[in-house]
Write a protein that holds these residues in place. Structure first.
Motif, PDB file in Angstrom:
ATOM      1  N   VAL A 231      -5.686   8.579   1.665  1.00 10.89           N
ATOM      2  CA  VAL A 231      -6.415   7.662   0.682  1.00 10.89           C
ATOM      3  C   VAL A 231      -6.699   8.341  -0.377  1.00 10.89           C
ATOM      4  O   VAL A 231      -7.368   9.458  -0.323  1.00 10.89           O
ATOM      5  CB  VAL A 231      -7.496   7.126   1.602  1.00 10.89           C
ATOM      6  CG1 VAL A 231      -8.470   6.150   0.663  1.00 10.89           C
ATOM      7  CG2 VAL A 231      -7.001   6.146   2.611  1.00 10.89           C
ATOM      8  N   LEU A 232      -6.686   7.624  -1.479  1.00 12.46           N
ATOM      9  CA  LEU A 232      -6.986   8.082  -2.959  1.00 12.46           C
ATOM     10  C   LEU A 232      -8.453   8.639  -2.744  1.00 12.46           C
ATOM     11  O   LEU A 232      -9.340   7.688  -2.503  1.00 12.46           O
ATOM     12  CB  LEU A 232      -7.071   6.860  -3.832  1.00 12.46           C
ATOM     13  CG  LEU A 232      -7.463   7.255  -5.254  1.00 12.46           C
ATOM     14  CD1 LEU A 232      -6.808   8.461  -5.939  1.00 12.46           C
ATOM     15  CD2 LEU A 232      -7.413   5.831  -6.235  1.00 12.46           C
ATOM     16  N   THR A 233      -8.770   9.893  -3.114  1.00 14.00           N
ATOM     17  CA  THR A 233     -10.038  10.605  -3.004  1.00 14.00           C
ATOM     18  C   THR A 233     -10.754  10.902  -4.326  1.00 14.00           C
ATOM     19  O   THR A 233      -9.869  11.605  -5.082  1.00 14.00           O
ATOM     20  CB  THR A 233      -9.957  11.770  -2.145  1.00 14.00           C
ATOM     21  OG1 THR A 233      -9.349  11.441  -0.680  1.00 14.00           O
ATOM     22  CG2 THR A 233     -11.199  12.356  -1.738  1.00 14.00           C
TER      23      THR A 233
ATOM     24  N   ARG B 208      -4.853  -0.827  -1.215  1.00 13.09           N
ATOM     25  CA  ARG B 208      -5.112   0.156  -2.128  1.00 13.09           C
ATOM     26  C   ARG B 208      -6.582   0.924  -2.085  1.00 13.09           C
ATOM     27  O   ARG B 208      -7.429   0.767  -3.010  1.00 13.09           O
ATOM     28  CB  ARG B 208      -4.692   0.264  -3.586  1.00 13.09           C
ATOM     29  CG  ARG B 208      -3.241  -0.442  -4.150  1.00 13.09           C
ATOM     30  CD  ARG B 208      -2.969  -0.326  -5.528  1.00 13.09           C
ATOM     31  NE  ARG B 208      -4.009  -1.299  -5.994  1.00 13.09           N
ATOM     32  CZ  ARG B 208      -3.366  -2.589  -6.336  1.00 13.09           C
ATOM     33  NH1 ARG B 208      -2.420  -3.070  -5.850  1.00 13.09           N
ATOM     34  NH2 ARG B 208      -4.166  -3.610  -6.974  1.00 13.09           N
ATOM     35  N   PRO B 209      -7.001   1.133  -0.836  1.00 15.81           N
ATOM     36  CA  PRO B 209      -8.349   1.895  -0.875  1.00 15.81           C
ATOM     37  C   PRO B 209      -8.605   3.127  -1.544  1.00 15.81           C
ATOM     38  O   PRO B 209      -7.576   3.753  -1.949  1.00 15.81           O
ATOM     39  CB  PRO B 209      -8.539   1.837   0.651  1.00 15.81           C
ATOM     40  CG  PRO B 209      -7.111   2.478   1.176  1.00 15.81           C
ATOM     41  CD  PRO B 209      -6.075   1.733   0.388  1.00 15.81           C
ATOM     42  N   ILE B 210      -9.778   2.979  -1.609  1.00  9.18           N
ATOM     43  CA  ILE B 210     -10.466   4.585  -2.254  1.00  9.18           C
ATOM     44  C   ILE B 210     -11.288   5.110  -1.457  1.00  9.18           C
ATOM     45  O   ILE B 210     -12.121   4.464  -0.436  1.00  9.18           O
ATOM     46  CB  ILE B 210     -11.001   4.247  -3.668  1.00  9.18           C
ATOM     47  CG1 ILE B 210     -12.519   3.732  -3.669  1.00  9.18           C
ATOM     48  CG2 ILE B 210      -9.995   3.905  -4.774  1.00  9.18           C
ATOM     49  CD1 ILE B 210     -13.157   3.830  -5.027  1.00  9.18           C
TER      50      ILE B 210
ATOM     51  N   TYR C   8      -0.717   4.691  -5.477  1.00 11.47           N
ATOM     52  CA  TYR C   8      -0.284   4.190  -4.511  1.00 11.47           C
ATOM     53  C   TYR C   8       1.052   3.630  -4.985  1.00 11.47           C
ATOM     54  O   TYR C   8       2.061   3.135  -3.939  1.00 11.47           O
ATOM     55  CB  TYR C   8      -0.990   2.985  -3.950  1.00 11.47           C
ATOM     56  CG  TYR C   8      -2.275   3.466  -3.114  1.00 11.47           C
ATOM     57  CD1 TYR C   8      -2.214   3.976  -2.005  1.00 11.47           C
ATOM     58  CD2 TYR C   8      -3.573   3.249  -3.683  1.00 11.47           C
ATOM     59  CE1 TYR C   8      -3.172   4.407  -1.237  1.00 11.47           C
ATOM     60  CE2 TYR C   8      -4.667   3.765  -3.035  1.00 11.47           C
ATOM     61  CZ  TYR C   8      -4.323   4.340  -1.756  1.00 11.47           C
ATOM     62  OH  TYR C   8      -5.717   4.886  -1.148  1.00 11.47           O
ATOM     63  N   ASP C   9       1.597   3.570  -6.147  1.00 13.08           N
ATOM     64  CA  ASP C   9       2.887   3.306  -6.347  1.00 13.08           C
ATOM     65  C   ASP C   9       4.004   4.199  -6.325  1.00 13.08           C
ATOM     66  O   ASP C   9       4.117   5.243  -6.753  1.00 13.08           O
ATOM     67  CB  ASP C   9       2.845   2.882  -8.210  1.00 13.08           C
ATOM     68  CG  ASP C   9       4.156   2.258  -8.556  1.00 13.08           C
ATOM     69  OD1 ASP C   9       5.095   1.968  -7.530  1.00 13.08           O
ATOM     70  OD2 ASP C   9       4.373   2.290  -9.687  1.00 13.08           O
ATOM     71  N   ARG C  10       4.733   4.044  -5.075  1.00 12.46           N
ATOM     72  CA  ARG C  10       5.650   4.860  -4.481  1.00 12.46           C
ATOM     73  C   ARG C  10       7.222   4.735  -5.038  1.00 12.46           C
ATOM     74  O   ARG C  10       7.543   3.477  -4.995  1.00 12.46           O
ATOM     75  CB  ARG C  10       5.623   5.011  -3.157  1.00 12.46           C
ATOM     76  CG  ARG C  10       4.068   5.395  -2.636  1.00 12.46           C
ATOM     77  CD  ARG C  10       3.634   6.634  -2.877  1.00 12.46           C
ATOM     78  NE  ARG C  10       2.186   6.807  -2.820  1.00 12.46           N
ATOM     79  CZ  ARG C  10       1.581   7.188  -1.845  1.00 12.46           C
ATOM     80  NH1 ARG C  10       2.301   7.673  -0.906  1.00 12.46           N
ATOM     81  NH2 ARG C  10       0.219   7.266  -1.921  1.00 12.46           N
ATOM     82  N   GLY C  11       7.927   5.798  -5.404  1.00 13.32           N
ATOM     83  CA  GLY C  11       9.352   5.606  -5.759  1.00 13.32           C
ATOM     84  C   GLY C  11       9.859   6.155  -4.877  1.00 13.32           C
ATOM     85  O   GLY C  11       9.798   6.113  -3.559  1.00 13.32           O
TER      86      GLY C  11
ATOM     87  N   GLY D 155       9.453   8.021  -1.366  1.00 15.51           N
ATOM     88  CA  GLY D 155       8.074   7.539  -1.039  1.00 15.51           C
ATOM     89  C   GLY D 155       7.013   8.502  -1.906  1.00 15.51           C
ATOM     90  O   GLY D 155       5.814   8.463  -1.473  1.00 15.51           O
ATOM     91  N   LEU D 156       7.335   9.001  -2.929  1.00 10.17           N
ATOM     92  CA  LEU D 156       6.456   9.856  -3.781  1.00 10.17           C
ATOM     93  C   LEU D 156       5.847   9.032  -5.011  1.00 10.17           C
ATOM     94  O   LEU D 156       6.651   8.163  -5.475  1.00 10.17           O
ATOM     95  CB  LEU D 156       7.480  10.918  -4.458  1.00 10.17           C
ATOM     96  CG  LEU D 156       7.751  11.839  -3.375  1.00 10.17           C
ATOM     97  CD1 LEU D 156       8.704  13.184  -4.175  1.00 10.17           C
ATOM     98  CD2 LEU D 156       6.986  12.410  -2.322  1.00 10.17           C
ATOM     99  N   PRO D 157       4.701   9.281  -5.368  1.00  4.56           N
ATOM    100  CA  PRO D 157       4.089   8.522  -6.563  1.00  4.56           C
ATOM    101  C   PRO D 157       4.396   9.372  -7.742  1.00  4.56           C
ATOM    102  O   PRO D 157       3.735  10.059  -8.527  1.00  4.56           O
ATOM    103  CB  PRO D 157       2.581   8.453  -6.179  1.00  4.56           C
ATOM    104  CG  PRO D 157       2.391   9.819  -5.322  1.00  4.56           C
ATOM    105  CD  PRO D 157       3.545   9.855  -4.514  1.00  4.56           C
ATOM    106  N   GLN D 158       5.634   9.015  -8.243  1.00  4.03           N
ATOM    107  CA  GLN D 158       6.301   9.959  -9.181  1.00  4.03           C
ATOM    108  C   GLN D 158       5.406   9.926 -10.407  1.00  4.03           C
ATOM    109  O   GLN D 158       5.159  11.005 -11.300  1.00  4.03           O
ATOM    110  CB  GLN D 158       7.646   9.692  -9.571  1.00  4.03           C
ATOM    111  CG  GLN D 158       8.306   9.788  -8.477  1.00  4.03           C
ATOM    112  CD  GLN D 158       9.934   9.419  -8.441  1.00  4.03           C
ATOM    113  OE1 GLN D 158      10.006   8.142  -8.929  1.00  4.03           O
ATOM    114  NE2 GLN D 158      10.933  10.153  -8.147  1.00  4.03           N
TER     115      GLN D 158
END
Length: 891
Positions: A522-524, A556-558, A693-696, A699-702
């Motif tokens: 999760v986005l920290t 998209r939790p933080i 969270y936008d993965r390309g 599966g990486l958030p480029q």
């Protein structure tokens, strides 16, 4: 049963292991991975129990284990390699020696750089094993020493040894901050007592009112190549009150604080002299006062210079000695608000100086004049330590570009008649010591890319070409690293949270929920700092429902990790902590937001690398610099901050986000906080979280990874303490050393006499008449590129042209005829004096900008030994009746 006396029993290391003692006593281990790894190998469990402190580790190691290691050839080879590396680090030529022409250990220096610099600070954050810091000022001071060591700068640090340090923080059951002051035994710290040749402790003494004395021992912490001298008043020769002078950092009332600052400044200079006498260290040519707490050091140096030659002085009077002291002094202010400055009652200061106290040869009234707020808005009976620091230093600086501007405005009253931008306070933006704050995992990734030695150089010395290599690290490696660091933080948080709840009185049966706190995917967001009101710990709570939506978002939790200490006397700050803790205790969100008590270096070294985003939302422009975001950036963490401090200077959308501010004076505080909190929520929800969270592919958030990459390559070289210390050396220390060498006794007397003469004569100095000789100027218009010939008639009274500079000041003007971005050009004497004693000055004025344009003229004192034209705070300007003045319109 309680012991009646405490002492430390030190282990006797087997001969093959003796180098371990030297390694433990030099604090380079705190930022050198190989040394820490070596100590961990001594006893992995003991290393953990000792909190990563080699002195404690060796003190608890069993004789059996030490004997085993003494026969372990592999361990001894590692020990020899690490010891040899330390020896090379301590004695090899480094940046300073290469750039100054210094001969290293030969005892000579080149013509530009000082032989040595004494750096005074009330606190130093070098390592958690030496807890002598409260916040950013101390951490900055510690990083300054470490970077100076890496660069080979011959620095001597000077501070106090607080027997209780700063407080340890815990929480009550209802979330109220509680303070604890554990006793620190210097014999269990990585410090050594400075001793005289016959073995007795070296000490310094101060005279106090009533015939009392304040004695202090000198402890030395070796910070790489840099000795840190710390004065300790807890000695038997002192009475009970004097023994407690160095009890706590920023503790006690006004007199207690005054005695601490007298010991730091006056006693600190005496400690430096004692240290140099006993060790042969070169005497400092430059004295750097890190914030006003140490300002009394200038008074002790004035006293030294006033001593007769047979006693080691130069027999200078006060004013001459002041000029000599100013030449070699640098003052750094870290405070963006007047309320943050130490101020003492005038009578309290007077009572501690003069014939009945300290510095009996120094006139008390002269001492008081240095700190009095003799400017509009100042308080007549208060002695201001920052004002004294500025008056005792020829060079001064703030700690970011914006803070430099704020400081010039805040202290402009000391230089009446000058616009704020001309106030002689520059800025050197802070930096952080990367080897201390970069996670080992980040270092290893860099070492795989460019090699260990080049990575070490990139972190300590800088060089953008080394940082550019981050561009070649594969996306997957960067993302795996970030996920690993986040997971480590999650485990650290759970351990600390469990310990905190047990301190708050919770039983094991209540704490099963802690195993689900935070999620490594999760986005920290991190937020950790001191808790004065302007840093706005609870801004994130302005709209709790909105914050809950962000924390609990289904896709998209933080999650937020918060830490910070309020000053023990700041109940308002404690209420902010309690408010945040109570929100974080809510069972609905406690798995997504946590408050960790007892924020310090050990916690910070896990927190910065493990966060994805570092949050900073102070009231602009009250953040002097804000270096926590720099430490986070060096680990690939992105910044989300108000444009204040260093972020105002270096922000780019490629590596973070700027929180919009509502700075208008018409906006009340509640409205302002509502607007800025709303902007914060908006950024997190619509820009920060989607990018994470936008993965390309794969599966990486480029796009996120590219921002991490840009953070490292672009910000990395800028935020280094090595860059900061190089700037101090080149822009402040070297000029101060040159000024110090120029200011011998004769020069000091001459300059002091000249200043006195100029001050007496200045009321008769005036601009009599100004005229431009071109017709176009008289008509109010002129062509771009034209040159005006100015003629000015001035009165100098008893002064001569060599005593002054007559300048034309020109630039664009606003609707009130105020000149912006002014440029100055000198005018030259064309004749005189006439029968009325007036002098004529002439010179060209180039019209190099279009639009509304204006000029004026002024007269300033001028002397080759002045560091700035505003030095004396004297200026003569035209009156309305003088002549043509300003207002030429260009087209």
């Amino acid at each position: 049963m309680k012991a009646i006396r405490r002492f430390t029993v030190r282990p006797v290391l087997p001969e093959p292991l003796r180098p371990l003692s030297d390694l433990a006593r030099n604090l380079r281990w705190s930022w050198h991975t190989e040394t820490r790894d070596l100590f961990q190998a001594v006893d992995p469990e003991g290393w953990q129990a000792a909190g990563g402190d080699p002195v404690r580790l060796l003190g608890s190691a069993s004789a059996v284990r030490l004997a085993e290691l003494a026969g372990d050839r592999r361990f001894l080879r590692r020990l020899a390699a690490v010891a040899d590396d330390l020896d090379d680090y301590l004695h090899g030529r480094r940046w300073y020696q290469a750039h100054s022409g210094s001969a290293g250990n030969s005892g000579t220096t080149g013509p530009e750089f000082p032989a040595a610099v004494a750096y005074f600070s009330p606190e130093f954050g070098v390592t958690a094993a030496l807890p002598q810091y409260s916040g950013g000022l101390g951490i900055l001071a510690g990083d300054h020493l470490k970077a100076a060591s890496d660069l080979g700068v011959p620095l001597i640090g000077v501070g106090l040894l607080y027997r209780h340090g700063y407080f340890r923080q815990s929480l009550s059951r209802d979330g109220w901050q509680q303070e604890h002051y554990p006793l620190l035994d210097p014999n269990e710290l990585p410090v050594s007592l400075l001793r005289e040749p016959e073995g007795s402790p070296a000490r310094v003494s101060l005279a106090l009112p009533g015939g009392r004395s304040l004695h202090a021992h000198i402890w030395v912490a070796q910070v790489g190549r840099v000795p840190l001298l710390m004065l300790d008043s807890d000695v038997e020769e002192n009475g009970p009150g004097e023994r407690d002078v160095t009890d706590r950092l920023y503790g006690g009332g006004s007199e207690h604080r005054l005695l601490q600052e007298m010991l730091l400044g006056i006693g600190g200079v005496r400690a430096v002299r004692t240290y140099c006498r006993l060790t042969g260290h070169l005497a400092p040519e430059v004295f750097h006062t890190n914030e006003g707490h140490a300002g009394f050091l200038g008074l002790e140096r004035i006293r030294e210079l006033g001593e007769p030659p047979e006693s080691g002085g130069q027999g200078l009077d006060f004013d001459s000695a002041l000029e000599a002291v100013r030449a070699g002094t640098v003052f750094t202010t870290h405070t963006p608000v007047p309320a943050g400055i130490d101020r003492f009652d005038r009578e309290l200061v007077a009572r501690h100086f003069g014939d009945r106290g300290e510095l009996p040869g120094v006139p008390v009234e002269k001492v008081l004049q240095l700190g009095m707020e003799t400017y509009p808005g100042g308080e007549a009976n208060l002695f201001n330590m920052a004002v004294m620091g500025l008056r005792l230093a020829q060079r001064a600086n703030g700690v970011s570009t914006l803070h430099g501007a704020v400081s010039r405005g805040m202290f402009a009253g000391l230089w009446p008649g000058f616009d704020a931008e001309e106030v002689p306070i520059t800025s050197v933006t802070n930096g952080v010591h990367a080897p201390t704050w970069v996670a080992p995992e980040v270092f290893r990734l860099g070492a795989r890319q460019i090699g260990t030695s080049r990575t070490e150089d990139a972190l300590s010395v800088g060089g953008s070409e080394r940082w550019d290599s981050v561009a070649d690290i594969p996306d997957n490696d960067i993302w795996e690293l970030r996920r690993d660091l986040r997971e480590q933080l999650v485990m650290e948080v759970r351990d600390r949270l469990r310990a905190s709840w047990r301190q708050r009185g919770a039983g094991a049966a209540e704490l099963g929920w802690i195993d689900g706190v935070l999620d490594p995917d999760v986005l920290t967001i991190g937020f950790a700092r001191r808790v004065p009101s302007y840093k706005r710990l609870t801004l994130m709570l302005r709209d709790r429902d909105r914050l809950m939506e962000l924390l609990l978002h289904p896709t998209r939790p933080i999650q937020i990790v918060v830490a910070g200490k309020a000053h023990p006397a700041d109940d308002g700050g404690k209420r902010l902590v309690q408010e945040l803790v109570r929100f974080a205790d809510d069972p609905r969100v406690r798995h997504r937001i946590v408050f960790l008590p007892d924020y310090g270096m050990a916690m910070a070294q896990k927190l910065y690398p493990g966060c994805d985003v570092w949050l900073n939302n102070p009231l602009r422009p009250l953040e002097a610099c804000g270096t926590s975001g720099m430490k986070a950036a060096l680990n690939g963490c992105l910044n989300l901050s108000v444009l204040d401090g260093w972020w105002d200077e270096w922000f780019e959308p490629d590596f973070g986000w700027a929180i919009p501010t509502a700075d208008g004076s018409a906006t009340d505080e509640d409205r302002r906080d509502d607007l800025e909190a709303g902007a914060l929520y908006e950024l997190i929800e619509n820009r920060v979280a989607p990018r994470f969270y936008d993965r390309g592919a794969g599966g990486l958030p480029q796009r996120w990874i590219e921002m991490v990459r840009r953070t490292l390559t672009t910000l990395g070289p800028k935020v280094l303490a090595g860059r900061m210390v190089r700037e101090y050396v080149e822009r402040l220390y070297a000029p101060a050393a040159r000024a110090h060498r120029s200011m011998d006794a004769d020069a000091a007397r001459e300059l002091a006499a000249w200043k006195a003469r100029v001050r007496v004569a200045w009321p008769q100095v005036a601009v009599d008449h100004v005229e431009a000789l071109e017709e176009a100027a008289a008509e109010g218009t002129a062509e771009l590129g034209a040159t005006l010939a100015l003629r000015v008639r001035v009165a100098l009274g008893e002064l001569q042209p060599d005593d002054v500079e007559v300048q034309a000041v020109a630039g664009r003007v606003d609707s009130d005829d105020a000149i912006a971005d002014a440029q100055t050009s000198p005018l030259k004497p064309a004749g005189g004096p006439d029968l009325e004693g007036r002098w004529v000055y002439e010179g060209p004025l180039c019209l190099d900008r279009t639009g509304p344009f204006g000029y004026t003229v002024r007269i300033l004192p001028a002397h080759p030994l002045l560091a700035a034209s505003a030095d004396l705070g004297l200026v003569a300007l035209p009156t309305e009746a003088t002549g043509e003045g300003a207002g030429v319109l260009m087209r």
